[in-house]
Design a protein around this motif. Structure first.
Motif, short mmCIF file in Angstrom:
data_model
loop_
_atom_site.label_atom_id
_atom_site.label_comp_id
_atom_site.label_asym_id
_atom_site.label_seq_id
_atom_site.Cartn_x
_atom_site.Cartn_y
_atom_site.Cartn_z
N ARG A 202 0.85 -1.20 0.00
CA ARG A 202 0.00 0.00 0.00
C ARG A 202 0.88 1.24 0.00
NH1 ARG A 202 -4.92 -1.22 4.35
NH2 ARG A 202 -5.74 -3.08 3.29
N ILE A 203 0.35 2.31 -0.60
CA ILE A 203 1.11 3.55 -0.75
C ILE A 203 0.43 4.66 0.03
CG2 ILE A 203 2.00 5.25 -2.38
CD1 ILE A 203 1.86 3.01 -4.53
N GLU A 204 1.16 5.28 0.94
CA GLU A 204 0.62 6.39 1.72
C GLU A 204 0.14 7.49 0.77
OE1 GLU A 204 -1.06 8.17 4.37
OE2 GLU A 204 0.29 6.71 5.29
N GLY A 205 -1.07 8.00 1.02
CA GLY A 205 -1.62 9.04 0.18
C GLY A 205 -2.37 8.54 -1.03
N SER A 206 -2.37 7.23 -1.24
CA SER A 206 -3.09 6.66 -2.39
C SER A 206 -4.58 6.94 -2.27
CB SER A 206 -2.85 5.15 -2.45
OG SER A 206 -3.68 4.54 -3.40
N ALA A 207 -5.19 7.31 -3.40
CA ALA A 207 -6.62 7.65 -3.39
C ALA A 207 -7.48 6.48 -2.97
CB ALA A 207 -7.02 8.14 -4.78
N VAL A 208 -7.03 5.25 -3.24
CA VAL A 208 -7.86 4.10 -2.90
C VAL A 208 -8.08 4.00 -1.40
CG1 VAL A 208 -5.98 2.41 -2.67
CG2 VAL A 208 -8.24 1.65 -3.42
N LEU A 209 -7.14 4.48 -0.59
CA LEU A 209 -7.30 4.41 0.86
C LEU A 209 -8.52 5.19 1.34
CD1 LEU A 209 -3.58 4.76 2.04
CD2 LEU A 209 -4.91 2.68 1.76
N ASP A 210 -8.89 6.22 0.59
CA ASP A 210 -10.05 7.02 0.98
C ASP A 210 -11.36 6.27 0.82
OD1 ASP A 210 -8.43 9.21 1.59
OD2 ASP A 210 -8.54 10.01 -0.45
N SER A 211 -11.33 5.16 0.07
CA SER A 211 -12.54 4.35 -0.11
C SER A 211 -12.67 3.27 0.95
CB SER A 211 -12.54 3.71 -1.49
OG SER A 211 -11.54 2.69 -1.57
N TYR A 212 -11.68 3.17 1.84
CA TYR A 212 -11.66 2.11 2.84
C TYR A 212 -12.43 2.52 4.09
CZ TYR A 212 -7.89 -0.40 0.35
OH TYR A 212 -7.16 -1.11 -0.56
N LEU A 213 -12.66 1.55 4.96
CA LEU A 213 -13.18 1.83 6.28
C LEU A 213 -12.22 2.72 7.05
CD1 LEU A 213 -14.17 -1.84 7.22
CD2 LEU A 213 -15.80 0.01 6.77
N HIS A 214 -12.74 3.42 8.05
CA HIS A 214 -11.90 4.16 8.98
C HIS A 214 -11.66 3.30 10.22
CE1 HIS A 214 -12.15 8.02 6.85
NE2 HIS A 214 -13.38 7.67 6.57
N PRO A 215 -10.53 3.47 10.90
CA PRO A 215 -10.31 2.69 12.12
C PRO A 215 -11.39 2.90 13.16
CG PRO A 215 -8.64 4.41 11.87
CD PRO A 215 -9.38 4.32 10.58
N GLU A 216 -11.99 4.09 13.16
CA GLU A 216 -13.08 4.36 14.11
C GLU A 216 -14.31 3.51 13.83
OE1 GLU A 216 -10.26 7.70 14.05
OE2 GLU A 216 -11.35 6.65 12.45
N ASP A 217 -14.51 3.09 12.56
CA ASP A 217 -15.63 2.20 12.24
C ASP A 217 -15.46 0.86 12.95
OD1 ASP A 217 -16.75 4.07 10.41
OD2 ASP A 217 -15.41 3.35 8.83
N VAL A 218 -14.25 0.35 12.92
CA VAL A 218 -13.99 -0.94 13.56
C VAL A 218 -14.04 -0.80 15.08
CG1 VAL A 218 -12.41 -2.90 13.66
CG2 VAL A 218 -12.49 -1.49 11.59
N ALA A 219 -13.52 0.31 15.59
CA ALA A 219 -13.58 0.56 17.03
C ALA A 219 -15.03 0.62 17.51
CB ALA A 219 -12.87 1.88 17.35
N HIS A 220 -15.90 1.21 16.70
CA HIS A 220 -17.31 1.27 17.07
C HIS A 220 -17.91 -0.12 17.15
CE1 HIS A 220 -21.43 2.69 17.33
NE2 HIS A 220 -21.74 1.93 16.29
#
Length: 246
Positions: A202-220
């Motif tokens: 994975r590449i930091e800043g890659s646009a595809v990362l913006d389509s992923y879940l957020h860590p807060e979603d999993v924490a919830h």
């Protein structure tokens, strides 16, 4: 009293592995927000110190170390018990991954991945169960795995294998421990925008990362399953963002 489908986890004591960033750090914040007290571990002592500063040293106790070491997991539980007198939940979250074909990663990378994801989970579970049994009233085991534990993809064979191992472990633990009052929950997110595999597929800043879940979603999700009445258990929770292929 009328039945309530939720319960408060205020005052409960929760250990979280892999809490120096990503899902683990977000989970610590979410559970402290719910009134819980958390013992956190990770390899980056400076990140754990930052978490203590943000959440409060009366609410967080840090233990630095590698989850692959059984003694680290015992020390995490001991720190929680020493500070707050008991342990109610273990969130086995520590994990690493890297993308590549079966011959692309070197022996050391694969060994670290298997030991962290599989043995690290086993050691944290054993440390928690030992404490639950000494208390005599059960507890919660939450294992953060991945949807890769149900369907592996190309260029992640060993990673998916470790997640399949966690799925099997959780299913067996549910059957083994339920009679003594311990609930086992398997939370399986799809791609999540964290530091996971950055520089290893994975590449930091890659646009595809913006389509992923957020860590807060999993924490919830972790918070929701812990706030269920003790008579209710969720065995498997799979999570995808609306933009990801399932």
């Amino acid at each position: 009293m009328p039945y309530s489908p939720t319960r408060s986890i205020e005052g409960t004591v929760i250990a979280i592995t892999g809490a120096s960033s990503g899902i683990g750090a977000a989970t610590a914040a979410a559970l402290v927000d719910a009134g819980a007290r958390v013992a956190v571990c990770g390899r980056r002592e400076d990140r754990l110190a930052k978490l203590v500063t943000e959440l409060g040293d009366d609410k967080v106790v840090p233990v630095a170390g590698d989850v692959r070491d059984p003694a680290l997991n015992d020390a995490l539980v001991a720190a929680a018990v020493r500070k707050w007198g008991r342990l109610d939940t273990m969130v086995a979250n520590a994990g690493i991954g890297a993308y590549g074909g079966i011959m692309d990663l070197d022996d050391a990378e694969l060994t670290e991945m298997v030991e962290t994801n599989v043995l690290g989970t086993v050691w944290s579970v054993r440390s928690a169960v030992k404490q639950f049994r000494s208390q005599g009233d059960g507890g919660d085991l939450v294992i953060v795995a991945s949807v890769a534990g149900f369907r592996g993809g190309a260029d992640e064979a060993v990673y998916a294998g470790t997640k399949h191992a966690q799925v099997g472990l959780a299913g067996s633990l549910d059957r083994e421990l339920r009679a003594e009052g311990t609930r086992v929950t398997l939370i399986c997110p799809a791609g999540t925008h964290t530091e996971f595999a950055i520089g290893a597929g994975r590449i930091e800043g890659s646009a595809v990362l913006d389509s992923y879940l957020h860590p807060e979603d999993v924490a919830h999700a972790v918070r929701v399953v812990l706030e269920q009445p003790r008579a209710v258990r969720t065995t498997v929770w799979q999570m995808w963002s609306m933009q990801q292929q399932s």
